[in-house]
Design a protein around this motif. Sequence first.
Motif, PDB file in Angstrom:
ATOM      1  N   LEU A   1       0.828  -1.209   0.000  1.00  7.21           N
ATOM      2  CA  LEU A   1       0.000   0.000   0.000  1.00  7.21           C
ATOM      3  C   LEU A   1       0.865   1.262   0.000  1.00  7.21           C
ATOM      4  O   LEU A   1       0.518   2.264  -0.640  1.00  7.21           O
ATOM      5  CB  LEU A   1      -0.954  -0.004   1.193  1.00  7.21           C
ATOM      6  CG  LEU A   1      -2.094  -1.020   1.116  1.00  7.21           C
ATOM      7  CD1 LEU A   1      -2.824  -1.097   2.446  1.00  7.21           C
ATOM      8  CD2 LEU A   1      -3.048  -0.702  -0.014  1.00  7.21           C
ATOM      9  N   ILE A   2       1.988   1.212   0.689  1.00  7.83           N
ATOM     10  CA  ILE A   2       2.922   2.345   0.671  1.00  7.83           C
ATOM     11  C   ILE A   2       3.525   2.488  -0.726  1.00  7.83           C
ATOM     12  O   ILE A   2       3.559   3.587  -1.287  1.00  7.83           O
ATOM     13  CB  ILE A   2       4.036   2.166   1.729  1.00  7.83           C
ATOM     14  CG1 ILE A   2       3.451   2.301   3.139  1.00  7.83           C
ATOM     15  CG2 ILE A   2       5.156   3.176   1.504  1.00  7.83           C
ATOM     16  CD1 ILE A   2       4.412   1.892   4.241  1.00  7.83           C
ATOM     17  N   ALA A   3       3.981   1.392  -1.300  1.00  7.61           N
ATOM     18  CA  ALA A   3       4.620   1.428  -2.616  1.00  7.61           C
ATOM     19  C   ALA A   3       3.667   1.938  -3.694  1.00  7.61           C
ATOM     20  O   ALA A   3       4.102   2.591  -4.648  1.00  7.61           O
ATOM     21  CB  ALA A   3       5.131   0.031  -2.981  1.00  7.61           C
ATOM     22  N   ASN A   4       2.377   1.659  -3.541  1.00  8.13           N
ATOM     23  CA  ASN A   4       1.395   2.094  -4.533  1.00  8.13           C
ATOM     24  C   ASN A   4       0.785   3.452  -4.210  1.00  8.13           C
ATOM     25  O   ASN A   4      -0.110   3.911  -4.902  1.00  8.13           O
ATOM     26  CB  ASN A   4       0.297   1.047  -4.679  1.00  8.13           C
ATOM     27  CG  ASN A   4       0.803  -0.171  -5.419  1.00  8.13           C
ATOM     28  OD1 ASN A   4       1.397  -0.055  -6.477  1.00  8.13           O
ATOM     29  ND2 ASN A   4       0.584  -1.337  -4.853  1.00  8.13           N
ATOM     30  N   GLY A   5       1.257   4.086  -3.139  1.00 10.10           N
ATOM     31  CA  GLY A   5       0.816   5.431  -2.814  1.00 10.10           C
ATOM     32  C   GLY A   5      -0.506   5.524  -2.077  1.00 10.10           C
ATOM     33  O   GLY A   5      -1.083   6.607  -1.971  1.00 10.10           O
ATOM     34  N   HIS A   6      -0.990   4.418  -1.543  1.00  8.95           N
ATOM     35  CA  HIS A   6      -2.261   4.434  -0.828  1.00  8.95           C
ATOM     36  C   HIS A   6      -2.088   4.761   0.657  1.00  8.95           C
ATOM     37  O   HIS A   6      -3.042   5.184   1.296  1.00  8.95           O
ATOM     38  CB  HIS A   6      -2.986   3.098  -0.985  1.00  8.95           C
ATOM     39  CG  HIS A   6      -3.214   2.726  -2.415  1.00  8.95           C
ATOM     40  ND1 HIS A   6      -3.901   3.530  -3.306  1.00  8.95           N
ATOM     41  CD2 HIS A   6      -2.826   1.647  -3.135  1.00  8.95           C
ATOM     42  CE1 HIS A   6      -3.932   2.952  -4.488  1.00  8.95           C
ATOM     43  NE2 HIS A   6      -3.278   1.806  -4.409  1.00  8.95           N
ATOM     44  N   LEU A   7      -0.903   4.539   1.196  1.00  9.12           N
ATOM     45  CA  LEU A   7      -0.575   4.933   2.566  1.00  9.12           C
ATOM     46  C   LEU A   7       0.645   5.850   2.511  1.00  9.12           C
ATOM     47  O   LEU A   7       1.538   5.654   1.685  1.00  9.12           O
ATOM     48  CB  LEU A   7      -0.265   3.718   3.447  1.00  9.12           C
ATOM     49  CG  LEU A   7      -1.428   2.793   3.784  1.00  9.12           C
ATOM     50  CD1 LEU A   7      -0.939   1.626   4.631  1.00  9.12           C
ATOM     51  CD2 LEU A   7      -2.544   3.518   4.500  1.00  9.12           C
ATOM     52  N   THR A   8       0.688   6.810   3.417  1.00  6.97           N
ATOM     53  CA  THR A   8       1.788   7.772   3.455  1.00  6.97           C
ATOM     54  C   THR A   8       2.831   7.335   4.481  1.00  6.97           C
ATOM     55  O   THR A   8       2.527   7.257   5.675  1.00  6.97           O
ATOM     56  CB  THR A   8       1.254   9.171   3.839  1.00  6.97           C
ATOM     57  OG1 THR A   8       0.216   9.530   2.936  1.00  6.97           O
ATOM     58  CG2 THR A   8       2.362  10.197   3.814  1.00  6.97           C
ATOM     59  N   PRO A   9       4.059   7.034   4.026  1.00 10.37           N
ATOM     60  CA  PRO A   9       5.098   6.645   4.976  1.00 10.37           C
ATOM     61  C   PRO A   9       5.617   7.859   5.743  1.00 10.37           C
ATOM     62  O   PRO A   9       5.819   8.926   5.162  1.00 10.37           O
ATOM     63  CB  PRO A   9       6.196   6.054   4.086  1.00 10.37           C
ATOM     64  CG  PRO A   9       6.028   6.760   2.781  1.00 10.37           C
ATOM     65  CD  PRO A   9       4.543   7.025   2.648  1.00 10.37           C
ATOM     66  N   VAL A  10       5.786   7.699   7.037  1.00 12.80           N
ATOM     67  CA  VAL A  10       6.342   8.752   7.896  1.00 12.80           C
ATOM     68  C   VAL A  10       7.192   8.086   8.971  1.00 12.80           C
ATOM     69  O   VAL A  10       7.130   6.872   9.167  1.00 12.80           O
ATOM     70  CB  VAL A  10       5.249   9.620   8.562  1.00 12.80           C
ATOM     71  CG1 VAL A  10       4.487  10.431   7.528  1.00 12.80           C
ATOM     72  CG2 VAL A  10       4.302   8.799   9.396  1.00 12.80           C
ATOM     73  N   GLU A  11       7.993   8.886   9.626  1.00 13.36           N
ATOM     74  CA  GLU A  11       8.766   8.415  10.783  1.00 13.36           C
ATOM     75  C   GLU A  11       8.330   9.205  11.999  1.00 13.36           C
ATOM     76  O   GLU A  11       7.945  10.361  11.892  1.00 13.36           O
ATOM     77  CB  GLU A  11      10.265   8.609  10.556  1.00 13.36           C
ATOM     78  CG  GLU A  11      10.826   7.710   9.484  1.00 13.36           C
ATOM     79  CD  GLU A  11      12.310   7.919   9.260  1.00 13.36           C
ATOM     80  OE1 GLU A  11      12.869   8.921   9.774  1.00 13.36           O
ATOM     81  OE2 GLU A  11      12.912   7.094   8.573  1.00 13.36           O
ATOM     82  N   ASN A  12       8.382   8.552  13.165  1.00  8.45           N
ATOM     83  CA  ASN A  12       8.062   9.272  14.403  1.00  8.45           C
ATOM     84  C   ASN A  12       9.296  10.053  14.851  1.00  8.45           C
ATOM     85  O   ASN A  12      10.344   9.981  14.201  1.00  8.45           O
ATOM     86  CB  ASN A  12       7.528   8.309  15.476  1.00  8.45           C
ATOM     87  CG  ASN A  12       8.573   7.375  16.032  1.00  8.45           C
ATOM     88  OD1 ASN A  12       9.722   7.368  15.619  1.00  8.45           O
ATOM     89  ND2 ASN A  12       8.167   6.569  16.996  1.00  8.45           N
ATOM     90  N   PRO A  13       9.216  10.813  15.925  1.00  2.00           N
ATOM     91  CA  PRO A  13      10.343  11.651  16.335  1.00  2.00           C
ATOM     92  C   PRO A  13      11.651  10.896  16.590  1.00  2.00           C
ATOM     93  O   PRO A  13      12.723  11.485  16.474  1.00  2.00           O
ATOM     94  CB  PRO A  13       9.841  12.319  17.618  1.00  2.00           C
ATOM     95  CG  PRO A  13       8.370  12.397  17.444  1.00  2.00           C
ATOM     96  CD  PRO A  13       8.020  11.118  16.729  1.00  2.00           C
ATOM     97  N   VAL A  14      11.585   9.603  16.915  1.00  4.06           N
ATOM     98  CA  VAL A  14      12.822   8.850  17.151  1.00  4.06           C
ATOM     99  C   VAL A  14      13.276   8.077  15.918  1.00  4.06           C
ATOM    100  O   VAL A  14      14.232   7.316  15.973  1.00  4.06           O
ATOM    101  CB  VAL A  14      12.700   7.895  18.370  1.00  4.06           C
ATOM    102  CG1 VAL A  14      12.508   8.682  19.649  1.00  4.06           C
ATOM    103  CG2 VAL A  14      11.600   6.885  18.177  1.00  4.06           C
ATOM    104  N   GLY A  15      12.589   8.268  14.789  1.00  2.00           N
ATOM    105  CA  GLY A  15      13.029   7.685  13.532  1.00  2.00           C
ATOM    106  C   GLY A  15      12.470   6.319  13.198  1.00  2.00           C
ATOM    107  O   GLY A  15      12.961   5.666  12.282  1.00  2.00           O
ATOM    108  N   ARG A  16      11.442   5.878  13.879  1.00  2.00           N
ATOM    109  CA  ARG A  16      10.831   4.576  13.550  1.00  2.00           C
ATOM    110  C   ARG A  16       9.893   4.721  12.362  1.00  2.00           C
ATOM    111  O   ARG A  16       9.113   5.656  12.281  1.00  2.00           O
ATOM    112  CB  ARG A  16      10.062   4.023  14.741  1.00  2.00           C
ATOM    113  CG  ARG A  16      10.960   3.540  15.828  1.00  2.00           C
ATOM    114  CD  ARG A  16      10.166   2.829  16.880  1.00  2.00           C
ATOM    115  NE  ARG A  16      11.043   2.269  17.884  1.00  2.00           N
ATOM    116  CZ  ARG A  16      10.660   1.996  19.101  1.00  2.00           C
ATOM    117  NH1 ARG A  16       9.412   2.206  19.473  1.00  2.00           N
ATOM    118  NH2 ARG A  16      11.503   1.495  19.959  1.00  2.00           N
ATOM    119  N   ALA A  17       9.973   3.761  11.460  1.00  2.00           N
ATOM    120  CA  ALA A  17       9.133   3.766  10.272  1.00  2.00           C
ATOM    121  C   ALA A  17       7.691   3.483  10.644  1.00  2.00           C
ATOM    122  O   ALA A  17       7.404   2.680  11.521  1.00  2.00           O
ATOM    123  CB  ALA A  17       9.637   2.715   9.282  1.00  2.00           C
ATOM    124  N   GLY A  18       6.798   4.141   9.969  1.00  2.00           N
ATOM    125  CA  GLY A  18       5.375   3.926  10.170  1.00  2.00           C
ATOM    126  C   GLY A  18       4.611   4.594   9.053  1.00  2.00           C
ATOM    127  O   GLY A  18       5.164   4.892   7.994  1.00  2.00           O
TER     128      GLY A  18
END
Length: 92
Positions: A42-59
Motif C-alpha cells: 500500500l505504501i509502494a502504490n501510494g495508498h498509505l503515506t510513509p512517515v517516521e516518528n520523532p525517534v526515527g521509527r518507520a510507520g
Amino acid sequence: MVPTGERSYLLLKVDRVEDDLWMSQPEAARQLGIALIRIGALIANGHLTPVENPVGRAGVSIASVQAERIWRENAPLRAKVARLLTDAISWF
C-alpha cells in the motif's frame, strides 16, 4: 533491537511527524485487518503515506490509514477491482 516494521526507512525520504500523527506498520495492519506485508504494498502504490516518528521509527500517517479504512468500507467492488489491476500493472 527495533521490531520489524518499525525500523527507519532507508531508501525513502519521508517526513518526521509527532507521535499523535504516526502509527506503526503492524498497528496499521491490525487496524485495516490485513497482513503486514500488504502495508508495504500500500505504501509502494501510494495508498498509505510513509512517515517516521520523532525517534526515527518507520510507520504510516494516521490520516492515510483512516482514509484507506474509509475507502475499503465504502468503495464499490468495481473500484476495488480497478485499483487491484492498476496496482498490479504498476509493478510491471
